[in-house]
Design a protein around this motif. Structure first.
Motif, short mmCIF file in Angstrom:
data_model
loop_
_atom_site.label_atom_id
_atom_site.label_comp_id
_atom_site.label_asym_id
_atom_site.label_seq_id
_atom_site.Cartn_x
_atom_site.Cartn_y
_atom_site.Cartn_z
N ALA A 22 8.15 -6.88 26.45
CA ALA A 22 8.14 -6.72 25.00
C ALA A 22 6.87 -7.32 24.42
CB ALA A 22 9.37 -7.38 24.38
N PHE A 23 6.38 -8.37 25.06
CA PHE A 23 5.17 -9.01 24.58
C PHE A 23 3.93 -8.21 24.95
CE2 PHE A 23 8.28 -12.42 24.91
CZ PHE A 23 8.28 -12.81 23.58
N THR A 24 4.06 -7.30 25.91
CA THR A 24 2.94 -6.45 26.27
C THR A 24 2.51 -5.62 25.08
OG1 THR A 24 3.74 -6.31 28.53
CG2 THR A 24 2.18 -4.63 27.83
N ALA A 25 3.48 -5.16 24.31
CA ALA A 25 3.16 -4.36 23.13
C ALA A 25 2.32 -5.18 22.17
CB ALA A 25 4.45 -3.90 22.46
N GLN A 26 2.65 -6.44 22.00
CA GLN A 26 1.87 -7.30 21.12
C GLN A 26 0.49 -7.54 21.70
OE1 GLN A 26 4.28 -10.78 20.65
NE2 GLN A 26 5.45 -9.89 18.98
N ALA A 27 0.39 -7.63 23.01
CA ALA A 27 -0.90 -7.85 23.64
C ALA A 27 -1.85 -6.69 23.35
CB ALA A 27 -0.73 -8.04 25.15
N ASP A 28 -1.31 -5.48 23.26
CA ASP A 28 -2.13 -4.31 22.94
C ASP A 28 -2.83 -4.49 21.60
OD1 ASP A 28 0.12 -1.78 24.30
OD2 ASP A 28 -1.31 -3.10 25.27
N ASN A 29 -2.17 -5.14 20.65
CA ASN A 29 -2.73 -5.32 19.31
C ASN A 29 -3.62 -6.55 19.22
OD1 ASN A 29 -1.39 -3.09 18.29
ND2 ASN A 29 0.44 -4.27 17.80
N HIS A 30 -3.69 -7.33 20.27
CA HIS A 30 -4.47 -8.57 20.22
C HIS A 30 -5.48 -8.59 21.37
CE1 HIS A 30 -1.82 -10.13 17.17
NE2 HIS A 30 -0.80 -9.81 17.93
N GLU A 31 -6.22 -7.49 21.54
CA GLU A 31 -7.19 -7.44 22.63
C GLU A 31 -8.20 -8.55 22.46
OE1 GLU A 31 -8.78 -3.65 23.60
OE2 GLU A 31 -6.92 -2.65 23.14
N GLY A 32 -8.65 -9.07 23.59
CA GLY A 32 -9.61 -10.15 23.55
C GLY A 32 -8.97 -11.52 23.49
N ARG A 33 -7.68 -11.58 23.27
CA ARG A 33 -6.96 -12.86 23.21
C ARG A 33 -6.14 -13.01 24.48
NH1 ARG A 33 -4.30 -12.65 17.21
NH2 ARG A 33 -6.18 -12.17 16.10
N MET A 35 -4.80 -13.71 28.29
CA MET A 35 -5.19 -13.28 29.61
C MET A 35 -5.49 -11.78 29.66
SD MET A 35 -1.83 -12.98 32.06
CE MET A 35 -1.56 -14.71 32.03
N ASP A 36 -6.15 -11.38 30.68
CA ASP A 36 -6.49 -10.00 30.93
C ASP A 36 -5.22 -9.17 31.03
OD1 ASP A 36 -7.92 -7.71 31.77
OD2 ASP A 36 -7.70 -8.30 33.87
N ARG A 37 -5.19 -8.03 30.35
CA ARG A 37 -3.99 -7.18 30.30
C ARG A 37 -3.53 -6.76 31.69
NH1 ARG A 37 -1.52 -2.45 29.68
NH2 ARG A 37 -0.43 -1.90 27.79
N GLU A 38 -4.47 -6.38 32.56
CA GLU A 38 -4.11 -5.96 33.91
C GLU A 38 -3.46 -7.10 34.68
OE1 GLU A 38 -6.78 -3.89 36.57
OE2 GLU A 38 -7.64 -2.87 34.83
N ALA A 39 -4.02 -8.28 34.58
CA ALA A 39 -3.46 -9.44 35.28
C ALA A 39 -2.06 -9.75 34.76
CB ALA A 39 -4.38 -10.65 35.11
N MET A 40 -1.88 -9.62 33.44
CA MET A 40 -0.56 -9.88 32.86
C MET A 40 0.46 -8.86 33.38
SD MET A 40 0.60 -10.29 28.88
CE MET A 40 0.17 -8.62 28.43
N MET A 41 0.07 -7.59 33.41
CA MET A 41 0.98 -6.55 33.90
C MET A 41 1.33 -6.80 35.36
SD MET A 41 1.68 -4.57 31.38
CE MET A 41 2.30 -3.06 32.11
N GLU A 42 0.36 -7.21 36.14
CA GLU A 42 0.58 -7.50 37.55
C GLU A 42 1.57 -8.65 37.72
OE1 GLU A 42 -2.45 -8.78 40.92
OE2 GLU A 42 -3.12 -6.99 39.83
N ARG A 43 1.36 -9.71 36.91
CA ARG A 43 2.25 -10.88 36.98
C ARG A 43 3.67 -10.51 36.58
NH1 ARG A 43 0.78 -15.78 33.39
NH2 ARG A 43 2.62 -15.25 32.22
N MET A 44 3.82 -9.68 35.55
CA MET A 44 5.16 -9.27 35.12
C MET A 44 5.85 -8.44 36.20
SD MET A 44 4.91 -8.64 31.03
CE MET A 44 3.71 -7.34 31.16
#
Length: 137
Positions: A22-33, A35-44
């Motif tokens: 659910a927080f991934t959606a928020q991460a999309d709106n906060h690029e540059g803030r 951790m790296d999106r790919e790394a986060m998706m991998e960790r999840m």
């Protein structure tokens, strides 16, 4: 019909496994803030697999849950796009930015009121560190 503990807790475990998404959606709106999106998706994904293993879910159950999650994610993304389009019909870009700024300000004030200020790498808040410095002087 008797249900095993695994069957009873599977929905709760799924919720725990996909909550970070659910927080991934928020991460999309906060690029540059953050951790790296790919790394986060991998960790999840790693966490979800660990939850599946702990719950002793079969491959079929895991596949079905992954499919359900993918469908849910697509629906949430579509709903977000629809909402953003409606907001754009109501507010200009400047008004949308003013709304975002006001929300960020209120969020920061709320965090400050509840004592959730910035924390150092040990988890100590700025207020706690100030109090310690004052006490040691």
């Amino acid at each position: 019909m008797k249900m095993s503990l695994r069957q009873l807790f599977a929905p709760a475990l799924l919720a725990v496994a996909i909550t970070p998404l659910a927080f991934t959606a928020q991460a999309d709106n906060h690029e540059g803030r953050g951790m790296d999106r790919e790394a986060m998706m991998e960790r999840m994904e790693e966490r979800r697999q660990e939850v599946y293993q702990r719950a002793e879910l079969s491959e079929e159950q895991q596949t079905a849950l992954n499919e359900a999650h993918a469908e849910h994610r697509e629906a949430v993304l579509a709903l977000r796009e629809e909402h953003q389009a409606r907001v754009a019909e109501i507010l200009s870009e400047e008004e949308q930015q003013a709304l975002r700024d006001a929300m960020h300000e209120m969020h920061a004030e709320h965090r400050h009121e509840r004592g959730h200020g910035k924390r150092d790498h040990h988890g100590d808040s700025a207020q706690e560190m100030d109090a310690e410095e004052t006490a040691t002087e």
